[in-house]
Design an enzyme around this catalytic site. Structure first.
Site, mmCIF file in Angstrom:
data_model
loop_
_atom_site.group_PDB
_atom_site.id
_atom_site.type_symbol
_atom_site.label_atom_id
_atom_site.label_comp_id
_atom_site.label_asym_id
_atom_site.label_seq_id
_atom_site.Cartn_x
_atom_site.Cartn_y
_atom_site.Cartn_z
ATOM 1 N N ASP A 12 0.813 -1.226 0.000
ATOM 2 C CA ASP A 12 0.000 0.000 0.000
ATOM 3 C C ASP A 12 0.841 1.269 0.000
ATOM 4 O OD1 ASP A 12 -2.276 -1.711 0.265
ATOM 5 O OD2 ASP A 12 -1.804 -1.882 2.390
ATOM 6 N N HIS A 40 -4.416 -2.104 -6.210
ATOM 7 C CA HIS A 40 -3.803 -0.883 -6.744
ATOM 8 C C HIS A 40 -4.890 0.079 -7.192
ATOM 9 C CE1 HIS A 40 -0.005 -3.384 -7.788
ATOM 10 N NE2 HIS A 40 -0.197 -3.248 -6.502
#
Ligand code: IMP
Length: 422
Positions: A12, A40
């Site tokens: 992340d 994503h």
């Protein structure tokens, strides 16, 4: 020219946005490991697109997205993403290629993932529940079923039923309902029809691109601190997340990787269990989480937040041969009076390096911090490095000198264009 984009923390880090940026002139964007445990995000104008499997480089007009052999595939998720892209107006014909060598995540993998977690009770690992560990375990124990088998329905059916003979009794021991063969096969035969047109061996395609000197972007997922070997195991994911995985996971020669872009978020986040040395379990952590929208793209879980841990990132830079860094989400730190960076670990007053730690050392150690004065000015609209407040530049330049690696991109907002190039 092969560029690898890798997360240098616990996932992340904002890889999707940077890949989208770097994929601009790329002929291919390639996923080479992991599955739909990854998440994503690419923001295009008012549109926010989430990807778990399909390389985010697909958003670029001329880029072909490749799902290479190291990836494990959940067909239902893949089809969902295909549909989202079609709705968003992204043409998929000749734009998506899937390796027949990819192993499949099948319903029993997800059931086993959850069953293992439940059995661990309070000591659960906090997996994404997507069947990642069990699917990779089947791959290395020769029990996996690949896209290759799916091409021949009879062969697939035979192998699926054989696996159910093994898996259903295991599920029963955990008190979980067994998988219904008929129901699942009915779904899988439909998925097969949708997916087959995209299946083609990807090795030749990528080697041809190398010969033609075309640009290839390798989209790393998760982060170095989640690598099966180099994380505080078992607080890991099921795949290798380091540069070396490009060779095994896509068949590209190691020497073809000419650039490794490491993505570093200006602070730390982590989802799931396991040690996080710089964790902020206070109001400040909550504030950063809210401001940075730090909730899992895959599971929606609140992410744990901490100060930037350069002891860990230094290791990630070294193991991945990172030659440049993209620093992301710097704008989230705006308006903090003081900002800390972890510059080393100490255990019983002795210095300790990240690779010398297992999970129990990481849980006990004391981080050594350097404190910085913050900045108040909104930086999200700035596009020139020199426009940044002095304290902000000091923060960036310290990271750069500590890691001995240039920071080439500073991301100051979620929007595609919110970047400062150096
Ligand atoms: P799994 O990959 O679902 O088996 O989960 C294992 C650990 O890796 C859990 O702590 C997950 O939260 C974490 N994890 C897996 N993929 C990602 C990711 O892309 N970002 C952040 N954490 C991840």
């Amino acid at each position: 020219m092969v560029t690898a984009v890798l997360g240098l923390q616990w996932g992340d880090e904002g890889k999707g946005k940077i890949v989208d940026l770097l994929a601009k002139k790329a002929a291919y964007a390639v996923r080479f490991h992991g599955g739909n445990n990854a998440g994503h995000t690419v923001v295009i104008g008012k549109q926010k697109l989430f990807f778990h499997l399909i390389p985010s480089g697909i958003c670029q007009k001329k880029t072909i997205a490749v799902i290479a052999n190291g990836v494990i595939l959940d067909l239902a998720v893949l089809i969902e993403e295909i549909n989202i892209l079609k709705k968003a107006g992204v043409t998929l014909k000749n734009k998506l290629v899937i390796s027949p060598r990819c192993h499949l995540i099948l319903p029993y993998h997800k059931a086993m993932d959850l069953a293992y977690e439940n059995a661990r009770g309070k000591k659960k690992l906090g997996t994404t529940g997507r069947g990642i560990g069990p699917a990779y375990a089947d791959k290395v124990s020769y029990n996996g079923i690949r896209v290759y088998e799916l091409l021949d329905w009879k062969l697939f059916e035979e192998q699926f039923l054989f696996q159910l003979q093994i898996k259903n009794p295991i599920l029963k021991t955990f008190g979980v309902s067994p998988i219904n063969a008929k129901e699942e096969l009915k779904k899988l035969i439909k998925y097969r029809e949708i997916v087959i047109p995209y299946v083609k061996e990807t090795y030749g395609l990528l080697h041809q691109a190398l010969q033609k000197k075309q640009k290839i972007i390798m989209e790393g997922a998760h982060g170095t601190m989640l690598d099966t070997d180099w994380s505080p195991y078992p607080y890991s994911t099921g795949s290798n997340t380091v540069t070396g995985a490009i060779n095994s996971g896509a068949g590209l020669p190691v020497k073809s990787i000419s650039r490794v872009v490491g993505i570093v978020k200006a602070f730390t986040s982590r989802v799931g269990g396991g040690p996080l040395p710089t964790e902020l379990t206070n109001q400040l952590g909550d504030q950063i989480r809210e401001k940075g929208h730090e909730f899992g793209t895959t599971t929606g879980r609140p992410r744990r937040i901490g100060w930037l841990d350069l002891e860990a990132v230094k290791f990630a830079v070294a193991i991945n041969s990172v030659n440049q860094i993209a620093l992301t989400k710097l704008d989230i730190l705006t308006s903090l009076a003081k900002i800390k960076i972890c510059t080393g670990y100490k255990l019983k007053n002795k210095p300790l390096s990240y690779p010398a730690c297992g999970y129990s050392e990481l849980e006990k150690l004391t981080p050594v911090y350097k404190e910085f004065d913050g900045w108040k000015e909104d930086i999200s609209g700035l596009r020139q490095y020199r426009q940044l407040p002095k304290n902000c530049r000091q923060y960036i330049e310290f990271i750069e000198s500590y890691l001995k690696t240039p920071i080439k991109i500073v991301s100051v907002g979620a929007e595609r264009t919110a970047n400062i190039f150096r």
